[in-house]
Scaffold this motif. Structure first.
Motif, PDB file in Angstrom:
ATOM      1  N   ARG A   1       0.870  -1.164   0.061  1.00  0.00           N
ATOM      2  CA  ARG A   1      -0.027  -0.222  -0.090  1.00  0.00           C
ATOM      3  C   ARG A   1       0.853   1.074   0.010  1.00  0.00           C
ATOM      4  NH1 ARG A   1      -2.513   0.857   4.410  1.00  0.00           N
ATOM      5  NH2 ARG A   1      -1.671  -1.043   5.390  1.00  0.00           N
ATOM      6  N   VAL A   2       1.916   1.136   0.525  1.00  0.00           N
ATOM      7  CA  VAL A   2       3.121   2.068   0.456  1.00  0.00           C
ATOM      8  C   VAL A   2       3.570   2.354  -0.926  1.00  0.00           C
ATOM      9  CG1 VAL A   2       5.224   3.308   1.573  1.00  0.00           C
ATOM     10  CG2 VAL A   2       3.442   2.157   2.850  1.00  0.00           C
ATOM     11  N   ALA A   3       3.917   1.166  -1.402  1.00  0.00           N
ATOM     12  CA  ALA A   3       4.656   1.207  -3.015  1.00  0.00           C
ATOM     13  C   ALA A   3       3.332   1.777  -3.732  1.00  0.00           C
ATOM     14  CB  ALA A   3       5.054  -0.123  -3.238  1.00  0.00           C
ATOM     15  N   ALA A   4       2.269   1.662  -3.468  1.00  0.00           N
ATOM     16  CA  ALA A   4       1.313   1.994  -4.608  1.00  0.00           C
ATOM     17  C   ALA A   4       1.385   3.528  -4.583  1.00  0.00           C
ATOM     18  CB  ALA A   4      -0.285   1.636  -4.036  1.00  0.00           C
ATOM     19  N   TYR A   5       1.766   4.316  -3.979  1.00  0.00           N
ATOM     20  CA  TYR A   5       2.205   5.838  -3.906  1.00  0.00           C
ATOM     21  C   TYR A   5       3.139   6.186  -4.968  1.00  0.00           C
ATOM     22  CZ  TYR A   5      -0.652   7.155  -0.042  1.00  0.00           C
ATOM     23  OH  TYR A   5      -1.911   7.076   1.002  1.00  0.00           O
ATOM     24  N   ALA A   6       3.822   5.292  -5.465  1.00  0.00           N
ATOM     25  CA  ALA A   6       5.024   5.410  -6.381  1.00  0.00           C
ATOM     26  C   ALA A   6       4.501   5.527  -7.897  1.00  0.00           C
ATOM     27  CB  ALA A   6       5.953   4.397  -6.153  1.00  0.00           C
ATOM     28  N   ASP A   7       5.258   5.902  -8.688  1.00  0.00           N
ATOM     29  CA  ASP A   7       5.051   5.927 -10.129  1.00  0.00           C
ATOM     30  C   ASP A   7       5.371   4.427 -10.628  1.00  0.00           C
ATOM     31  OD1 ASP A   7       4.433   8.473 -10.243  1.00  0.00           O
ATOM     32  OD2 ASP A   7       6.613   8.977 -10.510  1.00  0.00           O
ATOM     33  N   ARG A   8       6.326   3.560 -10.061  1.00  0.00           N
ATOM     34  CA  ARG A   8       6.551   2.164 -10.386  1.00  0.00           C
ATOM     35  C   ARG A   8       7.376   1.632  -9.403  1.00  0.00           C
ATOM     36  NH1 ARG A   8      12.030   1.900 -12.603  1.00  0.00           N
ATOM     37  NH2 ARG A   8      12.828   3.795 -12.618  1.00  0.00           N
ATOM     38  N   GLU A   9       7.620   0.414  -9.596  1.00  0.00           N
ATOM     39  CA  GLU A   9       8.227  -0.303  -8.528  1.00  0.00           C
ATOM     40  C   GLU A   9       9.468  -1.236  -9.061  1.00  0.00           C
ATOM     41  OE1 GLU A   9       5.215  -1.242  -9.554  1.00  0.00           O
ATOM     42  OE2 GLU A   9       5.215  -3.036 -10.265  1.00  0.00           O
ATOM     43  N   VAL A  10      10.430  -1.237  -8.314  1.00  0.00           N
ATOM     44  CA  VAL A  10      11.402  -2.305  -8.618  1.00  0.00           C
ATOM     45  C   VAL A  10      11.586  -3.343  -7.587  1.00  0.00           C
ATOM     46  CG1 VAL A  10      14.025  -2.407  -8.969  1.00  0.00           C
ATOM     47  CG2 VAL A  10      12.862  -0.482  -9.850  1.00  0.00           C
ATOM     48  N   VAL A  11      11.524  -4.658  -7.865  1.00  0.00           N
ATOM     49  CA  VAL A  11      11.597  -5.703  -6.634  1.00  0.00           C
ATOM     50  C   VAL A  11      13.123  -6.258  -6.620  1.00  0.00           C
ATOM     51  CG1 VAL A  11      10.783  -7.896  -6.085  1.00  0.00           C
ATOM     52  CG2 VAL A  11       9.202  -6.405  -7.351  1.00  0.00           C
ATOM     53  N   VAL A  12      13.370  -6.394  -5.405  1.00  0.00           N
ATOM     54  CA  VAL A  12      14.873  -6.887  -5.067  1.00  0.00           C
ATOM     55  C   VAL A  12      14.633  -8.274  -4.412  1.00  0.00           C
ATOM     56  CG1 VAL A  12      17.108  -6.506  -4.057  1.00  0.00           C
ATOM     57  CG2 VAL A  12      15.528  -4.615  -4.495  1.00  0.00           C
ATOM     58  N   ARG A  13      15.012  -9.294  -5.008  1.00  0.00           N
ATOM     59  CA  ARG A  13      15.353 -10.516  -4.417  1.00  0.00           C
ATOM     60  C   ARG A  13      16.607 -10.902  -4.608  1.00  0.00           C
ATOM     61  NH1 ARG A  13      10.644 -12.152  -7.731  1.00  0.00           N
ATOM     62  NH2 ARG A  13       8.932 -11.371  -6.682  1.00  0.00           N
ATOM     63  N   ASP A  14      17.153 -11.661  -3.162  1.00  0.00           N
ATOM     64  CA  ASP A  14      18.432 -11.919  -3.194  1.00  0.00           C
ATOM     65  C   ASP A  14      19.454 -11.431  -4.166  1.00  0.00           C
ATOM     66  OD1 ASP A  14      17.188 -14.358  -2.024  1.00  0.00           O
ATOM     67  OD2 ASP A  14      16.990 -15.232  -3.948  1.00  0.00           O
ATOM     68  N   GLY A  15      19.256 -10.202  -3.700  1.00  0.00           N
ATOM     69  CA  GLY A  15      20.157  -8.950  -4.095  1.00  0.00           C
ATOM     70  C   GLY A  15      20.376  -8.598  -5.676  1.00  0.00           C
ATOM     71  N   LYS A  16      19.208  -9.122  -6.174  1.00  0.00           N
ATOM     72  CA  LYS A  16      19.160  -8.712  -7.862  1.00  0.00           C
ATOM     73  C   LYS A  16      17.636  -8.096  -8.147  1.00  0.00           C
ATOM     74  CE  LYS A  16      21.492 -13.146  -9.458  1.00  0.00           C
ATOM     75  NZ  LYS A  16      21.810 -13.763  -8.168  1.00  0.00           N
ATOM     76  N   THR A  17      17.567  -7.159  -8.875  1.00  0.00           N
ATOM     77  CA  THR A  17      16.669  -6.433  -9.183  1.00  0.00           C
ATOM     78  C   THR A  17      15.697  -6.946 -10.051  1.00  0.00           C
ATOM     79  OG1 THR A  17      18.104  -4.849 -10.360  1.00  0.00           O
ATOM     80  CG2 THR A  17      17.217  -4.130  -8.274  1.00  0.00           C
ATOM     81  N   ARG A  18      14.344  -7.040 -10.056  1.00  0.00           N
ATOM     82  CA  ARG A  18      13.471  -7.025 -11.212  1.00  0.00           C
ATOM     83  C   ARG A  18      12.780  -5.916 -11.398  1.00  0.00           C
ATOM     84  NH1 ARG A  18      12.719 -13.100 -12.382  1.00  0.00           N
ATOM     85  NH2 ARG A  18      10.887 -12.665 -13.266  1.00  0.00           N
ATOM     86  N   ALA A  19      12.491  -5.410 -12.560  1.00  0.00           N
ATOM     87  CA  ALA A  19      11.786  -4.140 -12.809  1.00  0.00           C
ATOM     88  C   ALA A  19      10.404  -4.522 -13.478  1.00  0.00           C
ATOM     89  CB  ALA A  19      12.276  -3.101 -13.681  1.00  0.00           C
ATOM     90  N   SER A  20       9.260  -3.736 -13.279  1.00  0.00           N
ATOM     91  CA  SER A  20       8.110  -4.413 -13.757  1.00  0.00           C
ATOM     92  C   SER A  20       7.856  -4.003 -15.177  1.00  0.00           C
ATOM     93  CB  SER A  20       7.056  -3.468 -13.107  1.00  0.00           C
ATOM     94  OG  SER A  20       6.670  -4.019 -11.842  1.00  0.00           O
TER      95      SER A  20
END
Lengths: 238, 174
Positions: free
Chosen positions: A219-238
């Motif tokens: 719900r906090v991330a929903a205030y952003a324009d987009r999100e980037v997810v970090v898993r195990d030190g690697k990023t995955r963009a939407s």
């Protein structure tokens, strides 16, 4: 050529790549045997609000600290406005954090001995702004964040929600180009957290500041324009 | 959402025509899904047949006569019972998302992509709702919050599943 100019030549073009204000590319960072970042990348355009999400221990705070020049990555590069942060002197990095960046942390991290108004004016005073002018601007920001009434109180005398609003005022008082917010609502209830997010994003958009928002709360991330997810030190963009 | 119970409860504050009832329902609770006229009159006919409403006036109009409906004592008792009864929490045990993840694992496709695609879509809708809240009144905010909390629950499940994909793969493919 100054050290700063030399650092500005970091990218081939001498300009921010692809119009990004910040570009983090292929960052790795180890703490002992733990790989906190393992090829993470993050781009941020001017005025953009980006949420960095991921489970605890995924590396999202380390990514924020590298992007803000607080930590130096083991490999990879961080470029801010065409300057490679890794090539900057400590002094230049400190200057950058004081003048171009603002920070909001989970527990406010206000100076307990100073009043809330003094906390907000502190970054201005450190940048050489006179006492009266700094106090005037701090007052303006406390009003904007709807916590004008706590200006004379010490941080220990106010609620967590008020403290975070004071912290947001302190982060924005220097009109930074980037605000780094690490779990800014993590210690607040839903209603207070929401108000902090509304005020933070509205103030950032009004002043054209970009925001890197580290959070594990959707719900906090929903205030952003987009999100980037970090898993195990690697990023995955939407 | 029970349209018939909601109509009944709305009629408690005063008799109303089907047309006005529909507009009050849409304004208060319809949000993105207004009730169709056909459903309005079918619902009122059922309530009439059950004795929960009565026709307290008929006014001639240009088209068919306009009936004004009023709630009966039995209708008021029905509303009271409904408001006092808890709604059954939906257990969501038949879950399309889980099915997709399991099938991706079974067929050797990258299940993490299924989860990530869904996460991005959930967050897209959450962003829309968040921005709608910023301009809406309190009613709008509460309706959006209800949706946001449910979507957040899904996202927490997606994240938890992502963290357990290896274990799940071992289980579904054995």
């Amino acid at each position: 050529m100054s050290a700063s100019q030399a650092a500005r030549g970091a990218t081939a073009s001498g300009r921010p790549r692809d119009g990004n204000l910040i570009s983090c590319t292929n960052l790795t960072k180890r703490f002992g045997s733990t790989a906190a970042l393992d090829g993470a990348s993050l781009d941020l355009a001017a005025g953009e609000v980006v949420a960095v999400m991921g489970p605890s221990g995924s590396g999202k705070s380390t990514l924020l600290h590298c992007a803000a020049g607080i930590l130096v990555p083991d490999t990879g590069e961080v470029v801010f406005d065409a300057e490679q942060i890794g090539h900057m002197s400590d002094r230049r990095r400190s200057e950058l954090r004081r003048t171009e960046f603002g920070f909001v942390f989970q527990f406010g991290r206000l100076v307990p001995e100073l009043s809330c108004a003094e906390n907000v004016s502190l970054p201005l005073r450190l940048s050489g702004v006179g006492r009266a002018e700094a106090a005037r601007r701090a007052d303006e920001w406390l009003q904007r964040l709807e916590v004008h009434e706590v200006g004379r109180s010490l941080p220990g005398e106010i609620s967590g929600g008020q403290g975070q609003r004071v912290a947001v005022a302190r982060a924005l008082v220097t009109r930074p180009r980037v605000v780094f917010a690490d779990e800014p609502t993590g210690a607040l209830d839903s209603l207070n957290g929401e108000r902090v997010m509304q005020l933070l994003t509205a103030a950032a958009r009004d002043t054209a500041a970009a925001v890197v928002l580290v959070t594990h709360e959707p719900r906090v991330a929903a205030y952003a324009d987009r999100e980037v997810v970090v898993r195990d030190g690697k990023t995955r963009a939407s | 959402m029970s349209v018939s119970k909601t109509f009944l409860a709305l009629l408690e504050s005063g008799a109303s025509h089907g047309y006005d009832l529909k507009h009050e329902y849409d304004a208060r609770f319809g949000t993105d899904r207004p009730v169709a006229y056909g459903q309005v009159y079918a619902t009122l006919a059922r309530l009439l047949k059950s004795g929960l409403v009565t026709v307290d006036a008929v006014e001639p109009g240009e088209g068919p006569d306009r009936k004004r409906y009023a709630i009966t004592e039995a209708g008021v008792a029905d509303v009271e019972r409904w408001l006092a009864s808890p709604e059954a929490p939906e257990p969501y045990l038949q879950n399309v998302l889980y099915t997709k993840v399991a099938l991706a694992l079974l067929s050797g496709r990258p299940a993490i992509d299924v989860l990530d695609t869904q996460r991005a879509e959930h967050l897209r809708v959450m962003r829309e709702l968040t921005s709608r809240k910023a301009t809406g009144d309190l009613v709008d905010q509460l309706i959006c919050d209800h949706a946001l909390f449910h979507l957040e629950a899904d996202l927490r499940w997606l994240e938890l599943t992502a963290a357990r994909l290896d274990q799940l793969a071992a289980q579904v493919t054995r």
